[in-house]
Enzyme design. Structure first.
Site, short mmCIF file in Angstrom:
data_model
loop_
_atom_site.label_atom_id
_atom_site.label_comp_id
_atom_site.label_asym_id
_atom_site.label_seq_id
_atom_site.Cartn_x
_atom_site.Cartn_y
_atom_site.Cartn_z
N LYS A 1 0.92 -1.23 -0.12
CA LYS A 1 -0.09 -0.01 0.12
C LYS A 1 0.83 1.21 0.03
O LYS A 1 2.03 1.35 0.64
CB LYS A 1 -0.95 0.04 1.21
CG LYS A 1 -2.07 -1.02 1.29
CD LYS A 1 -2.73 -0.85 2.55
CE LYS A 1 -3.80 -1.74 2.64
NZ LYS A 1 -4.83 -1.76 1.74
N ARG B 1 -10.29 -11.62 2.29
CA ARG B 1 -10.86 -12.93 1.67
C ARG B 1 -10.42 -14.06 1.86
O ARG B 1 -10.83 -15.30 2.03
CB ARG B 1 -11.39 -12.45 0.10
CG ARG B 1 -9.98 -11.92 -0.84
CD ARG B 1 -10.65 -11.69 -2.12
NE ARG B 1 -10.98 -10.07 -1.67
CZ ARG B 1 -11.32 -9.07 -2.58
NH1 ARG B 1 -11.51 -9.59 -3.92
NH2 ARG B 1 -11.52 -7.84 -2.43
N1 BES Z 1 -7.93 -3.82 4.58
C1 BES Z 1 -8.09 -3.34 3.15
C2 BES Z 1 -9.46 -2.60 2.87
C3 BES Z 1 -9.68 -1.32 3.53
C4 BES Z 1 -9.21 -0.06 3.06
C5 BES Z 1 -10.41 -1.04 4.84
C6 BES Z 1 -9.20 1.00 3.65
C7 BES Z 1 -10.16 -0.08 5.33
C8 BES Z 1 -10.04 0.95 4.86
C9 BES Z 1 -8.16 -4.58 2.31
O1 BES Z 1 -7.35 -5.76 2.80
C10 BES Z 1 -7.71 -4.11 0.98
O2 BES Z 1 -6.68 -3.80 0.81
N2 BES Z 1 -8.52 -4.05 0.03
C11 BES Z 1 -8.24 -3.88 -1.36
C12 BES Z 1 -8.78 -4.88 -2.37
C13 BES Z 1 -8.34 -4.81 -3.63
C14 BES Z 1 -6.84 -5.22 -3.86
C15 BES Z 1 -9.09 -5.56 -4.53
C16 BES Z 1 -9.06 -2.37 -1.60
O3 BES Z 1 -9.82 -2.09 -1.21
O4 BES Z 1 -8.07 -1.65 -2.28
MN MN Z 2 -5.38 -5.48 1.93
#
Ligand code: BES
Ligand code: MN
Ligand code: ZN
Length: 500
Positions: free
Chosen positions: A276, A350
């Protein structure tokens, strides 16, 4: 802060809180105090914008004619709109206001106005509940805060004629607040302190309330073939954990088949190799919010001795990049036997839930299975911080969840599931991939992925990414970890899974 219910009387010191309904209608106690102070309350009401709208506040300092050090008038709004949630918000507003005042004690004399939905006893219990919820603070790491900046209020009494009945009603709500507070604590705790093993230890403390707690470590999970969860964990030196909590509150002879609640517990989500951006990454300490809610819920249910069997399962991992971390393109085999191509290591929640859901349905054969997860950023794009996303192909379960959320002020909004979205995660080299092919609807494809691990047990998924943490405080939900979902699910259990 100590909160108690007390017989009505005029306090000899500290703050006295009285209610005023919309259009400046004094409640019974307010009118009595107005008389004793030579009309000081009615004069104060004439001089400003205060109308008695819900949560408005105006106060009189050192009023003559009574012993209290101040009189706080709180707006109750329209009598016919004064329900449990409104009373809770008023309780939280009072505590927020008095915390800054320097007052150490306060007594609330908020009589239920004519035409209110709530009886006096419920009104008092809900005021006290809201006050407790609003008094939450996470200040464990503040060593230098000046005393004058700390909330001043030490004791709060809510006055009501039938003190015994109100105390009984409040003590049940107080147990639910204990659960909400535990969740808020866990969600706020930083990831150097809260990691899979330390979070599992926190869950273990529920044993003293009668919850049966089992912790499965890496070796057990390897035996169970949980390749999806373990793949996420492998980049971190922290050992993953799967915690199973059981509250067996159903009466003897009653239906034993449990309700199961499953939580995503990523104690920190860097994204892994699909790392990230650094901006805002600190928020990912609360990526265990789903697990936090499950643990808090178990505490609430055990605390109030719910007459239902409920299983809570949380999958705990830390998602880190390292020489050992899983790579984009890796293929893992889940406990269900289904294989997954990991296109994006940041779609890790997931993967954790895939194995936790499969394990839960396989072992417990639950009546229904509900998971909570801070699963997608996309749900924040869709719903902001007002509703959690609800995904389910079971209409009854969806309606029950929506109704429970409405009653508790923890809103959910249902999204569609459909075979067309499911195609998004079809894969050429494995049974599925962990992200969609660019067709949008990121929160829905996440839910479609989870559904493949439910084995068709009645199931619902709550995407709480927008709800687990709040940057803006509300009367009963101070900023920080919100505890979202504890109240909603406690209500679902009470209304749908306990005998009436
Ligand atoms: N933990 C994150 C989702 C999230 C984002 C929670 C912001 C709280 C605040 C999750 O694991 C994630 O990174 N999801 C990705 C999915 C994508 C790679 C398909 C996302 O939302 O970008
Ligand atoms: Mn994630
Ligand atoms: Zn995550």
């Amino acid at each position: 802060m100590k909160i108690s219910l007390a017989e009505p009387s005029l306090p000899r010191s500290g703050a006295l809180v009285v209610g005023v309904s919309e259009d400046r209608v004094l409640s019974r106690t307010a009118a009595a105090v107005d008389g004793k102070t030579g009309g000081a309350l009615s004069r104060a009401l004439k001089s400003g914008r205060f109308r008695g709208a819900k949560n408005q506040i105006i106060e009189l300092l050192a009023p003559g004619g009574i012993a209290a050090s101040r009189v706080v008038m709180v707006g109750l709004g329209k009598a016919k709109e004064l329900d449990a949630l409104a009373a809770q918000a008023i309780g939280g507003t009072i505590v927020g206001h008095l915390g800054k005042s320097g007052e150490r004690t306060a007594a609330i004399a908020v009589d239920s106005p004519k035409g209110a939905k709530l009886k006096a006893v419920e009104m008092a219990a809900n005021l006290a509940y809201g006050a407790r919820l609003g008094s939450y603070r996470f200040d464990r790491y503040r060593t230098k805060e000046k005393p004058e900046k700390k909330p001043s209020l030490r004791t709060l009494s809510v006055m009501v004629k039938d003190r015994t009945a109100a105390s009984r009603a409040f003590s049940r709500l107080d147990k639910i607040a204990d659960g909400v507070f535990l969740t808020r604590d866990l969600v706020s705790e930083p990831a150097n302190v809260l990691y899979p093993e330390s979070l599992a230890r926190q869950a273990r403390t529920l044993t003293k309330l009668g919850v049966k707690v089992e912790v499965l470590g890496q070796a057990r999970m390897e035996k169970l073939g949980m390749g999806a969860l373990l793949g996420v964990a492998q980049g971190s030196p922290r050992q993953p954990q799967l915690v199973v909590m059981r509250w067996d509150g159903a009466a003897r002879g009653a239906d034993k088949q449990p309700l199961a609640i499953v939580g995503k517990g990523v104690t920190f989500d860097t994204g892994g190799i699909s790392i990230k951006p650094s901006k805002g990454m600190e928020d990912m300490k609360w990526d265990m919010g789903g697990a936090g809610t499950v643990i808090g819920l178990m505490r609430a249910l055990a605390g109030r001795k719910a007459k239902a069997n409920v299983v809570g399962v949380v999958g705990l991992v830390e998602n880190m990049p390292s020489g050992m971390a899983q790579r984009p393109g890796d293929v893992v085999t889940s406990a269900s036997g289904q294989t997954i191509e990991v296109i994006n290591t940041d779609a890790e929640g997931r993967l954790v839930l895939a194995d936790a859901l499969w394990y839960t349905q396989n072992r417990f054969k639950p009546k229904a299975m509900i998971d909570l997860a801070t699963l997608t950023g996309a749900i924040i794009v869709s719903l902001g911080h007002v509703h959690a996303g609800l995904f389910s192909d079971n209409d009854k379960l969806s309606q029950d969840l929506a109704a429970a959320g409405q009653a508790e002020g923890e809103l959910v909004w249902r999204f569609p599931l459909h075979a067309e979205y499911d195609k998004e995660i079809d894969c050429d080299i494995a049974d599925m991939k962990n992200v969609g092919s660019g067709g949008g609807a990121g929160s829905i494809t996440g839910a479609q992925f989870l559904k493949r691990f439910t084995n068709n047990v009645p199931w619902a998924h709550l995407d709480i990414a927008g709800m687990a943490w709040s940057k803006k405080g509300k009367p009963t939900v101070p900023k920080g970890g919100t505890g979202f979902g504890v109240r909603l699910l406690d209500r679902l259990v009470a209304d749908r899974y306990e005998p009436k």
